[in-house]
Design a protein around this motif. Structure first.
Motif, short mmCIF file in Angstrom:
data_model
loop_
_atom_site.label_atom_id
_atom_site.label_comp_id
_atom_site.label_asym_id
_atom_site.label_seq_id
_atom_site.Cartn_x
_atom_site.Cartn_y
_atom_site.Cartn_z
N ILE A 92 35.86 -83.74 -8.38
CA ILE A 92 35.48 -82.47 -7.76
C ILE A 92 36.45 -81.34 -8.10
O ILE A 92 36.02 -80.21 -8.37
CB ILE A 92 35.39 -82.64 -6.22
CG1 ILE A 92 34.36 -83.71 -5.86
CG2 ILE A 92 35.07 -81.32 -5.54
CD1 ILE A 92 32.95 -83.39 -6.27
N GLU A 93 37.73 -81.62 -8.11
CA GLU A 93 38.72 -80.56 -8.37
C GLU A 93 38.52 -79.92 -9.74
O GLU A 93 38.67 -78.72 -9.90
CB GLU A 93 40.15 -81.11 -8.24
CG GLU A 93 40.54 -81.45 -6.83
CD GLU A 93 40.45 -80.26 -5.88
OE1 GLU A 93 40.91 -79.16 -6.25
OE2 GLU A 93 39.92 -80.44 -4.78
N LYS A 94 38.18 -80.72 -10.73
CA LYS A 94 37.97 -80.18 -12.08
C LYS A 94 36.68 -79.35 -12.13
O LYS A 94 36.61 -78.36 -12.84
CB LYS A 94 37.91 -81.32 -13.09
CG LYS A 94 38.11 -80.90 -14.51
CD LYS A 94 39.53 -80.40 -14.76
CE LYS A 94 39.75 -80.20 -16.23
NZ LYS A 94 41.08 -79.75 -16.55
N MET A 95 35.69 -79.76 -11.35
CA MET A 95 34.44 -79.00 -11.29
C MET A 95 34.68 -77.61 -10.69
O MET A 95 33.97 -76.66 -11.01
CB MET A 95 33.38 -79.75 -10.47
CG MET A 95 32.93 -81.06 -11.10
SD MET A 95 32.09 -80.86 -12.67
CE MET A 95 30.54 -80.18 -12.13
N LYS A 96 35.69 -77.49 -9.85
CA LYS A 96 36.00 -76.19 -9.25
C LYS A 96 36.44 -75.18 -10.31
O LYS A 96 36.21 -73.99 -10.15
CB LYS A 96 37.08 -76.34 -8.18
CG LYS A 96 36.57 -76.98 -6.91
CD LYS A 96 37.67 -77.09 -5.87
CE LYS A 96 37.15 -77.78 -4.63
NZ LYS A 96 38.21 -77.96 -3.64
N VAL A 100 35.03 -71.41 -10.62
CA VAL A 100 35.87 -70.20 -10.67
C VAL A 100 35.49 -69.34 -11.86
O VAL A 100 35.37 -68.12 -11.75
CB VAL A 100 37.36 -70.59 -10.71
CG1 VAL A 100 38.24 -69.41 -11.07
CG2 VAL A 100 37.79 -71.21 -9.39
N TRP A 101 35.26 -69.96 -13.00
CA TRP A 101 34.90 -69.21 -14.20
C TRP A 101 33.54 -68.55 -14.03
O TRP A 101 33.36 -67.39 -14.38
CB TRP A 101 34.91 -70.15 -15.40
CG TRP A 101 34.69 -69.44 -16.70
CD1 TRP A 101 35.60 -68.72 -17.41
CD2 TRP A 101 33.46 -69.35 -17.43
NE1 TRP A 101 35.02 -68.22 -18.55
CE2 TRP A 101 33.71 -68.58 -18.58
CE3 TRP A 101 32.19 -69.86 -17.22
CZ2 TRP A 101 32.72 -68.31 -19.52
CZ3 TRP A 101 31.20 -69.59 -18.15
CH2 TRP A 101 31.49 -68.81 -19.29
N ILE A 102 32.58 -69.28 -13.48
CA ILE A 102 31.23 -68.74 -13.29
C ILE A 102 31.22 -67.65 -12.23
O ILE A 102 30.43 -66.70 -12.31
CB ILE A 102 30.24 -69.87 -12.94
CG1 ILE A 102 30.02 -70.74 -14.17
CG2 ILE A 102 28.92 -69.33 -12.43
CD1 ILE A 102 29.17 -71.95 -13.93
N ASN A 103 32.09 -67.77 -11.25
CA ASN A 103 32.11 -66.82 -10.13
C ASN A 103 32.35 -65.38 -10.60
O ASN A 103 31.79 -64.44 -10.03
CB ASN A 103 33.16 -67.22 -9.10
CG ASN A 103 32.94 -66.55 -7.78
OD1 ASN A 103 31.80 -66.27 -7.40
ND2 ASN A 103 34.01 -66.27 -7.09
N GLN A 104 33.14 -65.20 -11.65
CA GLN A 104 33.37 -63.84 -12.16
C GLN A 104 32.08 -63.20 -12.65
O GLN A 104 31.86 -62.01 -12.49
CB GLN A 104 34.43 -63.85 -13.25
CG GLN A 104 34.05 -64.59 -14.51
CD GLN A 104 35.16 -64.70 -15.51
OE1 GLN A 104 36.15 -63.99 -15.42
NE2 GLN A 104 35.02 -65.60 -16.46
N PHE A 105 31.19 -64.00 -13.21
CA PHE A 105 29.90 -63.50 -13.68
C PHE A 105 28.93 -63.32 -12.52
O PHE A 105 28.09 -62.43 -12.55
CB PHE A 105 29.31 -64.44 -14.73
CG PHE A 105 30.18 -64.52 -15.96
CD1 PHE A 105 30.21 -63.48 -16.87
CD2 PHE A 105 30.98 -65.62 -16.18
CE1 PHE A 105 31.02 -63.54 -17.99
CE2 PHE A 105 31.79 -65.69 -17.29
CZ PHE A 105 31.82 -64.65 -18.20
N ARG A 106 29.06 -64.17 -11.51
CA ARG A 106 28.20 -64.05 -10.34
C ARG A 106 28.36 -62.67 -9.70
O ARG A 106 27.38 -62.04 -9.29
CB ARG A 106 28.54 -65.16 -9.35
CG ARG A 106 27.59 -65.24 -8.17
CD ARG A 106 27.90 -66.43 -7.28
NE ARG A 106 27.65 -67.69 -7.99
CZ ARG A 106 28.55 -68.67 -8.14
NH1 ARG A 106 29.75 -68.56 -7.62
NH2 ARG A 106 28.25 -69.76 -8.79
N LYS A 107 29.59 -62.17 -9.64
CA LYS A 107 29.85 -60.84 -9.07
C LYS A 107 29.16 -59.75 -9.90
O LYS A 107 28.56 -58.83 -9.34
CB LYS A 107 31.35 -60.59 -8.99
CG LYS A 107 32.05 -61.48 -7.98
CD LYS A 107 33.55 -61.30 -8.03
CE LYS A 107 34.22 -62.30 -7.09
NZ LYS A 107 35.68 -62.24 -7.20
N ILE A 108 29.22 -59.89 -11.20
CA ILE A 108 28.57 -58.91 -12.09
C ILE A 108 27.07 -58.95 -11.88
O ILE A 108 26.41 -57.91 -11.79
CB ILE A 108 28.94 -59.19 -13.57
CG1 ILE A 108 30.43 -58.95 -13.79
CG2 ILE A 108 28.11 -58.33 -14.50
CD1 ILE A 108 30.94 -59.44 -15.13
#
Length: 125
Positions: A92-96, A100-108
């Motif tokens: 699970i920790e590695k999936m986080k 985190v990387w995808i979250n920056q695009f989610r905001k856009i």
């Protein structure tokens, strides 16, 4: 002289394999393959043996083992020995890191969708 050539060949192959293995440890390269994504989805539900995983695919056990090796190198899955069987489960920790990387695009995307909503609402009026 011959021993030096053999040693150099061995060292060169060892170094090349080290570089290739380091390149393989990129989690995004690992999840780029649809089979590996399917394996991750399977073991997210419960820990499974390689044979149990292979039963879900129209491929050989060896092919599934290669995918599991890459996922293990990327630390997306972990192995746990239980008796004679090895069980693979999701890390699970590695999936986080992916989240985190995808979250920056989610905001856009959210900003762009909000702007689109505003344009559509003004067009309706």
């Amino acid at each position: 002289m011959r021993n030096r050539k053999v040693a150099r060949i061995f060292a060169t192959d060892w170094f090349r394999n080290l570089i290739i293995n380091k390149m393989r440890r990129d989690i995004f390269q690992a999840i780029a393959d649809p089979t590996r994504r399917s394996i991750l989805a399977l073991i997210a539900l419960q820990a499974m043996t390689p044979n149990a995983i292979a039963e879900n695919f129209n491929t050989t056990r060896q092919a599934v083992s290669k995918h599991l090796k890459i996922l293990t190198e990327c630390e997306l899955v972990k192995q746990e020995q239980q008796g004679r069987e090895i069980y693979y489960s999701l890390e699970i920790e590695k999936m986080k890191e992916i989240d985190v990387w995808i979250n920056q695009f989610r905001k856009i995307w959210e900003i762009q969708f909000n702007q689109l909503d505003k344009v559509l609402s003004t067009l309706k009026k």
